[in-house]
Design an enzyme around this catalytic site. Structure first.
Site, short mmCIF file in Angstrom:
data_model
loop_
_atom_site.label_atom_id
_atom_site.label_comp_id
_atom_site.label_asym_id
_atom_site.label_seq_id
_atom_site.Cartn_x
_atom_site.Cartn_y
_atom_site.Cartn_z
N MET A 267 0.72 -1.17 0.25
CA MET A 267 0.19 -0.09 -0.04
C MET A 267 0.99 1.07 -0.13
O MET A 267 2.01 1.23 0.53
CB MET A 267 -0.73 0.04 1.34
CG MET A 267 -1.94 -1.16 1.45
SD MET A 267 -2.30 -1.15 3.17
CE MET A 267 -1.49 0.06 3.98
N ASP B 157 -6.35 -1.33 -12.16
CA ASP B 157 -5.94 -1.04 -10.85
C ASP B 157 -6.63 -1.99 -9.59
O ASP B 157 -7.83 -2.51 -10.17
CB ASP B 157 -6.40 0.66 -10.47
CG ASP B 157 -5.46 0.98 -9.44
OD1 ASP B 157 -4.29 0.42 -9.18
OD2 ASP B 157 -5.81 2.05 -8.65
N GLU B 158 -5.99 -2.05 -8.56
CA GLU B 158 -6.40 -3.00 -7.51
C GLU B 158 -6.75 -4.47 -8.02
O GLU B 158 -7.65 -4.98 -7.75
CB GLU B 158 -7.78 -2.44 -7.01
CG GLU B 158 -7.65 -0.84 -6.46
CD GLU B 158 -6.72 -0.92 -5.50
OE1 GLU B 158 -6.10 -1.64 -5.10
OE2 GLU B 158 -7.02 0.41 -4.77
#
Ligand SMILES: [Zn+2]
Length: 234
Positions: free
Chosen positions: A27, A98-99
């Site tokens: 993160m 993304d993610e």
């Protein structure tokens, strides 16, 4: 050195094969920022792309980065068929995912199909491992299938100063070792209306730790250095 050559947006014209690339990191390492930068670079070359995300920190179908840029994005819900999604468009040259760690494994297979059968470049970004330091199934599949894998390490440091490598889930001020693989952090400022949480450390948040401190659960001076106002998830 991390290979960020995809950021330079070389066009697919000229006969090269489409590629599946996976950029991973803990993160706060700037994954979403890089995803948006890559989208910008490709679009500027006249290429057409779609930006996908899941569980973005904004809570809506867009990518938001901690440095303040954002972009409309398609939310990858569980049943979404990514091949069908792309085929509904006239022409798509690339996907920014993304993610991607939160997609399901079937959707990762669909990304590989898009690369191999449809000639679409896929740039996936995500966490490799969860709060227990175990791999997300989608991330594992990306490691297995990707043409290229690159670790992003943009100066995320543990409280001790070592490189931050692993995501810790902190519940009530204590590092969690068990629980659901995906739990969205409490944002503090955006607590649901009517929630009666006492002030402070009751909620869930995430921090990046070095391997040593992730393994021994030492959070250092947790109260002083945590940032409960910064929504994040792992
Ligand atoms: Zn440390």
């Amino acid at each position: 050195m991390t290979d960020l050559s995809a950021l330079s947006s070389s066009p697919t014209q000229g006969g090269r094969d489409a590629v599946l690339k996976f950029f991973y990191g803990p993160m706060d390492c700037g994954k979403s920022t890089l995803a948006l930068q890559m989208n910008y670079n490709h679009r500027r070359q006249g290429r057409r792309g779609i930006v996908l995300t899941k569980h973005d920190r904004s809570g809506g179908p867009r990518i938001t980065s901690r440095i303040g840029i954002d972009n409309e994005a398609v939310e990858v819900v569980d049943g979404l068929d990514l091949v069908e999604l792309v085929c509904a468009y006239d022409r798509i040259d690339y996907l920014i995912c993304d993610e991607a760690c939160f997609y399901n494994v079937e959707q990762i297979e669909q990304l590989a199909d898009l690369v191999d059968d449809h000639g679409i470049d896929v740039y996936a970004f995500g966490l490799a491992s969860d709060f227990r330091s175990q791999m997300f199934p989608a991330a594992q599949r990306l490691f297995e299938l990707a043409d290229e894998v690159a670790r992003l390490q943009v100066e995320v440091l543990c409280w001790c100063g070592r490189p931050g490598r692993l995501n810790a889930r902190i519940v009530g001020g204590v590092m969690a070792r068990t629980g659901e693989q995906v739990v969205i952090a409490d944002t503090g400022s955006a607590a649901p209306a009517g929630s009666a949480e006492p002030d402070g450390e009751v909620g869930v948040h995430y921090r990046v730790l070095c391997r040593r401190h992730h393994r021994n659960g030492d959070l250092g001076d947790e109260a002083a250095s945590s940032s409960p106002l910064e929504p994040a998830h792992a």
